[in-house]
Structure formats: structure tokens, C-alpha cells
Scaffold this motif. Sequence first.
Motif, mmCIF file in Angstrom:
data_model
loop_
_atom_site.group_PDB
_atom_site.id
_atom_site.type_symbol
_atom_site.label_atom_id
_atom_site.label_comp_id
_atom_site.label_asym_id
_atom_site.label_seq_id
_atom_site.Cartn_x
_atom_site.Cartn_y
_atom_site.Cartn_z
ATOM 1 N N ALA A 37 0.817 -1.143 0.013
ATOM 2 C CA ALA A 37 -0.046 0.443 -0.338
ATOM 3 C C ALA A 37 1.040 1.266 -0.351
ATOM 4 O O ALA A 37 0.391 2.695 -0.534
ATOM 5 N N LEU A 38 1.930 1.209 0.377
ATOM 6 C CA LEU A 38 2.575 2.193 0.722
ATOM 7 C C LEU A 38 3.295 2.765 -1.019
ATOM 8 O O LEU A 38 3.652 3.202 -1.525
ATOM 9 N N VAL A 39 3.366 1.722 -1.729
ATOM 10 C CA VAL A 39 4.106 1.405 -3.230
ATOM 11 C C VAL A 39 2.603 2.337 -4.218
ATOM 12 O O VAL A 39 3.212 3.316 -4.957
ATOM 13 N N LEU A 40 1.145 2.069 -3.572
ATOM 14 C CA LEU A 40 0.845 2.626 -4.142
ATOM 15 C C LEU A 40 0.399 4.553 -3.944
ATOM 16 O O LEU A 40 0.155 5.131 -4.513
ATOM 17 N N LEU A 74 -4.622 8.239 4.220
ATOM 18 C CA LEU A 74 -3.430 7.925 3.338
ATOM 19 C C LEU A 74 -3.807 7.909 2.083
ATOM 20 O O LEU A 74 -2.589 7.793 1.454
ATOM 21 N N LEU A 75 -4.778 7.041 1.568
ATOM 22 C CA LEU A 75 -5.378 6.631 0.699
ATOM 23 C C LEU A 75 -6.047 6.974 -0.074
ATOM 24 O O LEU A 75 -6.819 6.754 -1.128
ATOM 25 N N HIS A 76 -7.241 7.561 1.115
ATOM 26 C CA HIS A 76 -8.428 8.113 0.594
ATOM 27 C C HIS A 76 -8.417 8.942 -1.242
ATOM 28 O O HIS A 76 -9.647 8.724 -1.586
ATOM 29 N N ASP A 77 -7.355 9.161 -1.968
ATOM 30 C CA ASP A 77 -7.569 10.592 -2.993
ATOM 31 C C ASP A 77 -6.956 9.535 -3.989
ATOM 32 O O ASP A 77 -6.695 9.537 -4.827
ATOM 33 N N VAL A 78 -6.563 8.058 -3.862
ATOM 34 C CA VAL A 78 -5.252 7.277 -4.710
ATOM 35 C C VAL A 78 -6.145 6.987 -5.713
ATOM 36 O O VAL A 78 -5.941 7.172 -7.043
ATOM 37 N N GLY A 79 -7.434 7.289 -5.158
ATOM 38 C CA GLY A 79 -8.699 6.958 -7.329
ATOM 39 C C GLY A 79 -7.961 8.038 -8.038
ATOM 40 O O GLY A 79 -8.115 7.917 -9.686
ATOM 41 N N LYS A 80 -7.005 9.182 -7.926
ATOM 42 C CA LYS A 80 -7.059 10.126 -8.091
ATOM 43 C C LYS A 80 -5.440 9.715 -9.262
ATOM 44 O O LYS A 80 -5.506 10.795 -10.240
ATOM 45 N N ALA A 81 -4.868 8.550 -8.672
ATOM 46 C CA ALA A 81 -3.615 9.082 -9.353
ATOM 47 C C ALA A 81 -3.376 8.613 -11.041
ATOM 48 O O ALA A 81 -4.562 7.958 -10.722
ATOM 49 N N GLN A 82 -2.064 8.176 -10.917
ATOM 50 C CA GLN A 82 -1.715 8.333 -12.159
ATOM 51 C C GLN A 82 -2.290 8.015 -13.306
ATOM 52 O O GLN A 82 -2.656 7.815 -14.188
ATOM 53 N N GLY A 83 -2.424 9.834 -13.353
ATOM 54 C CA GLY A 83 -2.973 10.843 -14.114
ATOM 55 C C GLY A 83 -4.468 10.177 -14.710
ATOM 56 O O GLY A 83 -4.844 10.932 -15.580
ATOM 57 N N LEU A 139 -8.830 0.113 -5.150
ATOM 58 C CA LEU A 139 -7.287 -0.421 -5.360
ATOM 59 C C LEU A 139 -5.857 -1.010 -3.737
ATOM 60 O O LEU A 139 -5.831 -1.334 -3.637
ATOM 61 N N ALA A 140 -6.933 0.373 -2.884
ATOM 62 C CA ALA A 140 -6.530 -0.108 -1.536
ATOM 63 C C ALA A 140 -6.763 -1.315 -1.142
ATOM 64 O O ALA A 140 -5.791 -1.782 -0.260
ATOM 65 N N SER A 141 -7.885 -1.727 -1.125
ATOM 66 C CA SER A 141 -8.239 -3.097 -1.609
ATOM 67 C C SER A 141 -6.915 -4.178 -1.632
ATOM 68 O O SER A 141 -6.135 -5.245 -1.268
ATOM 69 N N ALA A 142 -6.596 -4.315 -3.007
ATOM 70 C CA ALA A 142 -6.348 -4.550 -3.674
ATOM 71 C C ALA A 142 -4.344 -4.679 -3.499
ATOM 72 O O ALA A 142 -3.488 -5.989 -3.236
ATOM 73 N N ALA A 143 -4.469 -3.898 -3.099
ATOM 74 C CA ALA A 143 -2.490 -3.606 -2.152
ATOM 75 C C ALA A 143 -2.721 -4.035 -0.606
ATOM 76 O O ALA A 143 -1.732 -3.678 -0.186
#
Length: 173
Positions: A37-40, A74-83, A139-143
Motif C-alpha cells: 500500500a505504501l507503493v500505491l 493516507l490513501l483516500h485520494d489514490v483513485g485520482k493517481a496515475q494521471g 486499489l487499496a483493497s488490492a494493495a
Amino acid sequence: MQSVLYRLGQARQQLGFVKPLSAAEYEEAALYLPPSALVLFRTMAPADQRHCLRVCQRLRERGCQDREMLAAALLHDVGKAQGRVPFWTRPAIVLGKKFTPALLTALAISPYEFGERIIPRWQRALSYAWWHAEIGANLASAAGLSQQAALYIRTHHEAHGPAAALHAVDEVS
């Protein structure tokens, strides 16, 4: 007026006027995230990483000890990542929610429904912005985050939902 200043500050950060996290700050994030998840977490833009870390810190300052909630912060906005969510979509979402919520809802297609359809680039970006909480939870669940942490991410925009504490801090961070 404070809301306008807050949004201008966000725009400044998204335009790249933010320092990347330090090694110590990454270590702080690692206290709540498994390595996968830190990678994510590191896939997010520096401004989003800094925002998410700030939300986590403010939750702790308010007495939160729920490790699942802190990981979700820490990951609540990770769905916005990677462009997936370019800069211009963020003000479009904020303004759309305020002035034309029905139009925004109609334009934002769930990315899980894209399939082979040809979706204009602007609508694809808008859709990812609108659905970032759902995408981030998956994504967080998969991580390796728990289902509870994923639920917090999925519901972090609900003022009275399971992640109400996260929502309250996110709104002012």
C-alpha cells in the motif's frame, strides 16, 4: 472567503508548488500502510501525498487511534493517481457539485462501465474524478488494506457515513 482561499491554495499545490515528502514523512506513512500500500501511496502526485498525510496527522491530533481510518486517510485520494484526474477536473467537480449537480451526475460515467465504449477524454477524466473514492477503495483493497479501510475510502465524501471523521478533516485540509 476562506473557502476561496482554501481552493486557491489547493490549485497552487496541484500546479507543483509543493515540496515532495521527506524520508521521515514516508516513514510516518509506513507506520499505517503495508509495503504494497505504501507503493500505491507513492503513485499519487506530491500534492496529493502531502494532503493525505496532513489528513492522517490531523485525525491523530483529534485523537483518532483507529489504524484502519489512518490508513484510509493516507490513501483516500489514490483513485485520482496515475494521471486519471488531471488538474482541470478538480475545480470542475467542485463547481459542478455546487452549481450543476444533476449535470455533473449525468456526465460522470462509472469507469467500471467504460468497457469498449469510446468516451471523450474530458468525460473520462471527469468520470475518474467523480468516482475516485470507489476506484481508490478497490486499489487499496488490492494493495492489502482491510475491507474496513476500503469502506472508509469508499465513503470519505459522506458527511454522516462510516468515515465521517475522515470526511470532516478532509474538508478542511
